[in-house]
Write a protein that holds these residues in place. Structure first.
Motif, PDB file in Angstrom:
ATOM      1  N   LYS A 157       0.859  -1.182   0.000  1.00  0.00           N
ATOM      2  CA  LYS A 157       0.000   0.000   0.000  1.00  0.00           C
ATOM      3  C   LYS A 157       0.894   1.230   0.000  1.00  0.00           C
ATOM      4  CE  LYS A 157      -1.956  -1.222   3.895  1.00  0.00           C
ATOM      5  NZ  LYS A 157      -2.806  -1.269   5.091  1.00  0.00           N
ATOM      6  N   VAL A 158       0.402   2.300  -0.561  1.00  0.00           N
ATOM      7  CA  VAL A 158       1.131   3.564  -0.539  1.00  0.00           C
ATOM      8  C   VAL A 158       0.146   4.651  -0.147  1.00  0.00           C
ATOM      9  CG1 VAL A 158       2.532   5.209  -1.832  1.00  0.00           C
ATOM     10  CG2 VAL A 158       2.668   2.774  -2.381  1.00  0.00           C
ATOM     11  N   ASP A 159       0.465   5.365   0.923  1.00  0.00           N
ATOM     12  CA  ASP A 159      -0.371   6.465   1.391  1.00  0.00           C
ATOM     13  C   ASP A 159       0.376   7.775   1.195  1.00  0.00           C
ATOM     14  OD1 ASP A 159      -2.601   5.025   2.259  1.00  0.00           O
ATOM     15  OD2 ASP A 159      -1.631   4.545   4.157  1.00  0.00           O
ATOM     16  N   GLY A 160      -0.384   8.849   1.105  1.00  0.00           N
ATOM     17  CA  GLY A 160       0.236  10.167   1.016  1.00  0.00           C
ATOM     18  C   GLY A 160      -0.675  11.157   0.354  1.00  0.00           C
ATOM     19  N   PHE A 195       3.169  -1.832   8.064  1.00  0.00           N
ATOM     20  CA  PHE A 195       4.539  -1.515   8.469  1.00  0.00           C
ATOM     21  C   PHE A 195       5.209  -0.677   7.382  1.00  0.00           C
ATOM     22  CE2 PHE A 195       9.092  -2.477   8.573  1.00  0.00           C
ATOM     23  CZ  PHE A 195       9.382  -2.151   9.893  1.00  0.00           C
ATOM     24  N   PRO A 196       5.781   0.491   7.730  1.00  0.00           N
ATOM     25  CA  PRO A 196       6.421   1.335   6.710  1.00  0.00           C
ATOM     26  C   PRO A 196       7.708   0.710   6.176  1.00  0.00           C
ATOM     27  CG  PRO A 196       6.483   2.403   8.880  1.00  0.00           C
ATOM     28  CD  PRO A 196       5.779   1.099   9.044  1.00  0.00           C
ATOM     29  N   ILE A 197       7.782   0.573   4.862  1.00  0.00           N
ATOM     30  CA  ILE A 197       8.949  -0.001   4.205  1.00  0.00           C
ATOM     31  C   ILE A 197       9.899   1.106   3.770  1.00  0.00           C
ATOM     32  CG2 ILE A 197       9.726  -1.355   2.237  1.00  0.00           C
ATOM     33  CD1 ILE A 197       6.943  -2.714   2.325  1.00  0.00           C
ATOM     34  N   LEU A 198       9.348   2.116   3.115  1.00  0.00           N
ATOM     35  CA  LEU A 198      10.178   3.246   2.716  1.00  0.00           C
ATOM     36  C   LEU A 198       9.337   4.494   2.550  1.00  0.00           C
ATOM     37  CD1 LEU A 198      10.136   3.903  -0.677  1.00  0.00           C
ATOM     38  CD2 LEU A 198      11.120   1.664  -0.628  1.00  0.00           C
ATOM     39  N   THR A 199      10.017   5.632   2.617  1.00  0.00           N
ATOM     40  CA  THR A 199       9.378   6.929   2.450  1.00  0.00           C
ATOM     41  C   THR A 199       9.922   7.576   1.193  1.00  0.00           C
ATOM     42  OG1 THR A 199       9.168   7.195   4.838  1.00  0.00           O
ATOM     43  CG2 THR A 199       8.989   9.186   3.513  1.00  0.00           C
ATOM     44  N   ASN A 207       4.436  19.510   0.150  1.00  0.00           N
ATOM     45  CA  ASN A 207       5.284  18.496   0.759  1.00  0.00           C
ATOM     46  C   ASN A 207       5.022  17.158   0.088  1.00  0.00           C
ATOM     47  OD1 ASN A 207       6.952  17.082   2.480  1.00  0.00           O
ATOM     48  ND2 ASN A 207       5.429  16.963   4.111  1.00  0.00           N
ATOM     49  N   LEU A 208       5.758  16.845  -0.962  1.00  0.00           N
ATOM     50  CA  LEU A 208       5.556  15.599  -1.694  1.00  0.00           C
ATOM     51  C   LEU A 208       6.140  14.445  -0.889  1.00  0.00           C
ATOM     52  CD1 LEU A 208       6.543  16.841  -5.256  1.00  0.00           C
ATOM     53  CD2 LEU A 208       4.254  16.616  -4.305  1.00  0.00           C
ATOM     54  N   LYS A 209       5.280  13.726  -0.212  1.00  0.00           N
ATOM     55  CA  LYS A 209       5.718  12.616   0.632  1.00  0.00           C
ATOM     56  C   LYS A 209       4.759  11.448   0.462  1.00  0.00           C
ATOM     57  CE  LYS A 209       6.208  11.167   5.400  1.00  0.00           C
ATOM     58  NZ  LYS A 209       5.920  11.492   6.782  1.00  0.00           N
ATOM     59  N   ARG A 210       5.315  10.278   0.222  1.00  0.00           N
ATOM     60  CA  ARG A 210       4.547   9.034   0.118  1.00  0.00           C
ATOM     61  C   ARG A 210       5.227   7.997   0.996  1.00  0.00           C
ATOM     62  NH1 ARG A 210      -0.195   9.042  -2.623  1.00  0.00           N
ATOM     63  NH2 ARG A 210      -0.098  10.372  -4.421  1.00  0.00           N
ATOM     64  N   VAL A 211       4.438   7.152   1.645  1.00  0.00           N
ATOM     65  CA  VAL A 211       4.984   6.084   2.476  1.00  0.00           C
ATOM     66  C   VAL A 211       4.514   4.750   1.915  1.00  0.00           C
ATOM     67  CG1 VAL A 211       5.138   5.106   4.799  1.00  0.00           C
ATOM     68  CG2 VAL A 211       4.998   7.591   4.502  1.00  0.00           C
ATOM     69  N   LEU A 212       5.458   3.890   1.571  1.00  0.00           N
ATOM     70  CA  LEU A 212       5.184   2.544   1.065  1.00  0.00           C
ATOM     71  C   LEU A 212       5.080   1.607   2.263  1.00  0.00           C
ATOM     72  CD1 LEU A 212       5.077   0.816  -1.633  1.00  0.00           C
ATOM     73  CD2 LEU A 212       7.468   0.326  -1.175  1.00  0.00           C
ATOM     74  N   LEU A 213       3.959   0.887   2.350  1.00  0.00           N
ATOM     75  CA  LEU A 213       3.663   0.025   3.495  1.00  0.00           C
ATOM     76  C   LEU A 213       3.482  -1.419   3.057  1.00  0.00           C
ATOM     77  CD1 LEU A 213       0.805   2.344   4.786  1.00  0.00           C
ATOM     78  CD2 LEU A 213       3.116   2.283   5.716  1.00  0.00           C
ATOM     79  N   ALA A 261      14.772   4.654   3.842  1.00  0.00           N
ATOM     80  CA  ALA A 261      14.347   3.412   4.486  1.00  0.00           C
ATOM     81  C   ALA A 261      13.331   3.704   5.576  1.00  0.00           C
ATOM     82  CB  ALA A 261      15.551   2.695   5.079  1.00  0.00           C
ATOM     83  N   GLY A 262      12.297   2.872   5.663  1.00  0.00           N
ATOM     84  CA  GLY A 262      11.284   3.010   6.704  1.00  0.00           C
ATOM     85  C   GLY A 262      10.494   4.297   6.575  1.00  0.00           C
ATOM     86  N   GLU A 263       9.894   4.709   7.675  1.00  0.00           N
ATOM     87  CA  GLU A 263       9.176   5.980   7.692  1.00  0.00           C
ATOM     88  C   GLU A 263      10.124   6.997   8.289  1.00  0.00           C
ATOM     89  OE1 GLU A 263       4.801   7.790   8.619  1.00  0.00           O
ATOM     90  OE2 GLU A 263       5.421   6.010   9.690  1.00  0.00           O
TER      91      GLU A 263
END
Length: 193
Positions: free
Chosen positions: A47-50, A67-71, A56-62, A87-89
């Motif tokens: 999943k990707v939220d943002g 669990f956050p995998i990368l930002t 502020n261009l920010k996306r978090v890959l979950l 790496a991570g959030e």
């Protein structure tokens, strides 16, 4: 080769066989959208939220459990699209950058995006290359001359008006599919007006 992106989380997002994914984008509100990546059996893989359309261009890959995998962080108002994956959030800490993404030239007829692995930002040749046409969000990802993934955008005016879009992604063996989904999100965000 297998791109070692997610060793940090103790999980591997590579398979020894080609993998096909369906990635769905849904705009929830004017300031929020979500991507979900499924295998062909309908199992949620990522999943990707943002936010969308914000400074502020920010996306978090979950992962599926949240669990956050990368930002992914983009540079707003840049002449060339620039993104960094942490790496991570993470915050803006430059010590945990995994890769950076940069448009090769601001004025180009054919889309070409360069990807540099961590600590290689100053080298001239990218580690990975994205090519595609500006008329669609479909593209191919190369490692050198080797094709490692293909993304096809299934665009219809009806789905666009409903705030729902779909991509079909083919990831070749031993290629990190989370890396490819992250690139898809970056290109989608960069092409959003």
């Amino acid at each position: 080769m297998g791109f070692l992106l997610l060793v940090l989380s103790g999980k591997s997002y590579c398979t020894p066989y080609p993998l096909e994914l369906i990635v769905k984008k849904k705009i929830n509100k004017l300031s929020s959208s979500q991507f979900e990546a499924f295998d062909l059996s309908g199992n949620l893989l990522l999943k990707v939220d943002g936010g969308v359309w914000n400074y502020n261009l920010k996306r978090v890959l979950l992962d599926p459990s949240g669990f956050p995998i990368l930002t992914l962080r983009g540079k707003a108002l840049a002449f060339r699209h620039k993104w960094k994956a942490h790496a991570g959030e993470s915050t803006h800490d430059n010590s945990n950058i995994l890769f950076s993404v940069k448009q090769s030239h601001p004025l180009q007829i054919k889309k070409q995006i360069n990807i540099y692995l961590a600590n290689k930002f100053k080298k001239k040749e990218p580690d990975f290359l994205i090519t595609g046409a500006y008329t669609s969000l479909s593209f191919k990802v190369y490692e050198g001359r080797r094709l490692i993934a293909e993304v096809k955008h299934s665009f219809t005016l009806e789905s666009f008006c409903k705030g729902k879009e779909k991509y079909r992604v083919k990831v070749y063996p031993e290629v990190d599919y989370a890396f490819i989904v992250a690139l898809l999100v970056i290109l989608d965000e960069s092409d959003t007006p």
